[in-house]
Design a protein around this motif. Structure first.
Motif, mmCIF file in Angstrom:
data_model
loop_
_atom_site.group_PDB
_atom_site.id
_atom_site.type_symbol
_atom_site.label_atom_id
_atom_site.label_comp_id
_atom_site.label_asym_id
_atom_site.label_seq_id
_atom_site.Cartn_x
_atom_site.Cartn_y
_atom_site.Cartn_z
ATOM 1 N N TYR A 129 13.623 13.536 -1.088
ATOM 2 C CA TYR A 129 14.598 13.263 -0.025
ATOM 3 C C TYR A 129 14.245 14.050 1.233
ATOM 4 C CZ TYR A 129 18.923 13.239 2.659
ATOM 5 O OH TYR A 129 19.835 13.110 3.667
ATOM 6 N N TYR A 130 14.064 15.360 1.076
ATOM 7 C CA TYR A 130 13.803 16.190 2.255
ATOM 8 C C TYR A 130 12.415 15.970 2.834
ATOM 9 C CZ TYR A 130 18.248 18.569 1.996
ATOM 10 O OH TYR A 130 19.588 18.851 2.024
ATOM 11 N N GLN A 131 11.418 15.741 2.001
ATOM 12 C CA GLN A 131 10.071 15.482 2.524
ATOM 13 C C GLN A 131 10.031 14.191 3.326
ATOM 14 O OE1 GLN A 131 7.346 15.675 -0.835
ATOM 15 N NE2 GLN A 131 6.580 17.625 -0.076
ATOM 16 N N ASN A 132 10.834 13.221 2.943
ATOM 17 C CA ASN A 132 10.829 11.923 3.613
ATOM 18 C C ASN A 132 11.894 11.796 4.694
ATOM 19 O OD1 ASN A 132 8.647 10.956 2.100
ATOM 20 N ND2 ASN A 132 10.003 10.469 0.409
ATOM 21 N N GLN A 133 12.662 12.860 4.887
ATOM 22 C CA GLN A 133 13.707 12.874 5.908
ATOM 23 C C GLN A 133 13.072 13.172 7.263
ATOM 24 O OE1 GLN A 133 16.814 12.172 5.101
ATOM 25 N NE2 GLN A 133 17.811 12.606 7.010
ATOM 26 N N VAL A 134 13.334 12.335 8.248
ATOM 27 C CA VAL A 134 12.821 12.575 9.593
ATOM 28 C C VAL A 134 13.684 13.652 10.241
ATOM 29 C CG1 VAL A 134 12.441 11.572 11.865
ATOM 30 C CG2 VAL A 134 11.999 10.213 9.816
ATOM 31 N N SER A 168 11.942 5.873 12.976
ATOM 32 C CA SER A 168 10.897 6.827 12.593
ATOM 33 C C SER A 168 10.766 6.931 11.081
ATOM 34 C CB SER A 168 11.209 8.207 13.171
ATOM 35 O OG SER A 168 11.195 8.162 14.570
ATOM 36 N N GLN A 169 9.583 7.301 10.675
ATOM 37 C CA GLN A 169 9.276 7.415 9.255
ATOM 38 C C GLN A 169 8.306 8.567 9.052
ATOM 39 O OE1 GLN A 169 7.964 3.628 7.804
ATOM 40 N NE2 GLN A 169 6.864 4.502 6.121
ATOM 41 N N VAL A 170 8.479 9.291 7.956
ATOM 42 C CA VAL A 170 7.595 10.405 7.627
ATOM 43 C C VAL A 170 6.463 9.880 6.745
ATOM 44 C CG1 VAL A 170 7.418 12.604 6.384
ATOM 45 C CG2 VAL A 170 9.447 12.096 7.746
ATOM 46 N N CYS A 171 5.257 10.369 7.024
ATOM 47 C CA CYS A 171 4.109 10.032 6.191
ATOM 48 C C CYS A 171 3.510 11.350 5.700
ATOM 49 C CB CYS A 171 3.085 9.248 6.991
ATOM 50 S SG CYS A 171 1.612 8.810 6.048
ATOM 51 N N ASN A 172 3.626 11.603 4.399
ATOM 52 C CA ASN A 172 3.082 12.830 3.809
ATOM 53 C C ASN A 172 1.679 12.572 3.307
ATOM 54 O OD1 ASN A 172 5.425 14.685 3.853
ATOM 55 N ND2 ASN A 172 6.358 13.034 2.687
ATOM 56 N N LEU A 173 0.749 13.393 3.767
ATOM 57 C CA LEU A 173 -0.641 13.242 3.386
ATOM 58 C C LEU A 173 -1.007 14.351 2.392
ATOM 59 C CD1 LEU A 173 -2.151 12.581 6.906
ATOM 60 C CD2 LEU A 173 -1.489 10.893 5.189
ATOM 61 N N SER A 174 -1.888 14.035 1.475
ATOM 62 C CA SER A 174 -2.361 15.025 0.519
ATOM 63 C C SER A 174 -3.277 16.019 1.228
ATOM 64 C CB SER A 174 -3.153 14.358 -0.612
ATOM 65 O OG SER A 174 -2.326 13.435 -1.274
ATOM 66 N N ALA A 175 -3.281 17.236 0.738
ATOM 67 C CA ALA A 175 -4.169 18.251 1.287
ATOM 68 C C ALA A 175 -5.611 17.874 0.976
ATOM 69 C CB ALA A 175 -3.836 19.620 0.697
#
Length: 180
Positions: A129-134, A168-175
């Protein structure tokens, strides 16, 4: 007002995303929240420091403040009140970015940084939820930097953020290595 584990639990169970946790989990984490009072005008979070906790506004109102990168002017970007969670954006992103100031006397329920981060590890739905929250502040900073780089650099940044955050949208990338 008296703050008991049961009244804190009842309140927490109405707040997104905590309301999706089991009643037992809510009861367990409710004991970890501590009430903290702020006087009107008192700084709750400072942009330059990673907060020691997340805070959920229980009573009162506060203002989220951002700084326009074009001129370093503080801008009140959002009035927050009962049920608003602050501090998460800095803790999730790993860098300090939030400023909040009490607009009225405020009572906030605080959860220490380490306990919040442990909670995210134990409950992947909270982390997701928090990682994808703008975050409002990160959108403000991003758009402000874009305006700063433009030759004209004009525009009402606060209004631009309000118009942009909806889509807006969050995009989390792998390290790892960046592709070129």
């Amino acid at each position: 007002m008296v703050y008991t584990v049961s009244t804190v639990g009842e309140f927490i169970s109405t707040i997104e995303p905590f309301k999706n946790l089991s009643p037992n989990t809510i009861q367990e984490i409710s004991a970890q929240f501590q009430p903290l009072k702020y006087d009107m005008g008192q700084i709750m979070l400072v942009k330059e420091k990673i907060p020691p906790y997340i805070a959920i506004i229980y009573e009162g109102q506060a203002r989220c403040i951002a700084y326009d990168p074009r001129n370093s002017t503080p801008v009140s970007v959002q009035l927050i009140s009962n049920g608003s969670v602050i501090g998460w954006e800095s803790l999730i992103r790993g860098f300090p970015c939030e400023t909040a100031i009490a607009s009225t006397p405020v009572v906030a329920l605080t959860l220490e940084r380490d306990k919040f981060l442990d909670l995210l590890k134990k409950h992947p739905s909270l982390k997701e939820y928090y990682q994808n929250q703008v975050g409002l502040i990160e959108i403000f900073e991003l758009l402000g930097q874009q305006l700063l780089q433009r030759a004209t650099g004009e525009g009402n940044l606060k209004e631009l953020v309000k118009d942009t955050i909806i889509d807006s949208q969050v995009c989390n990338l792998s390290a790892g290595k960046a592709r070129q």
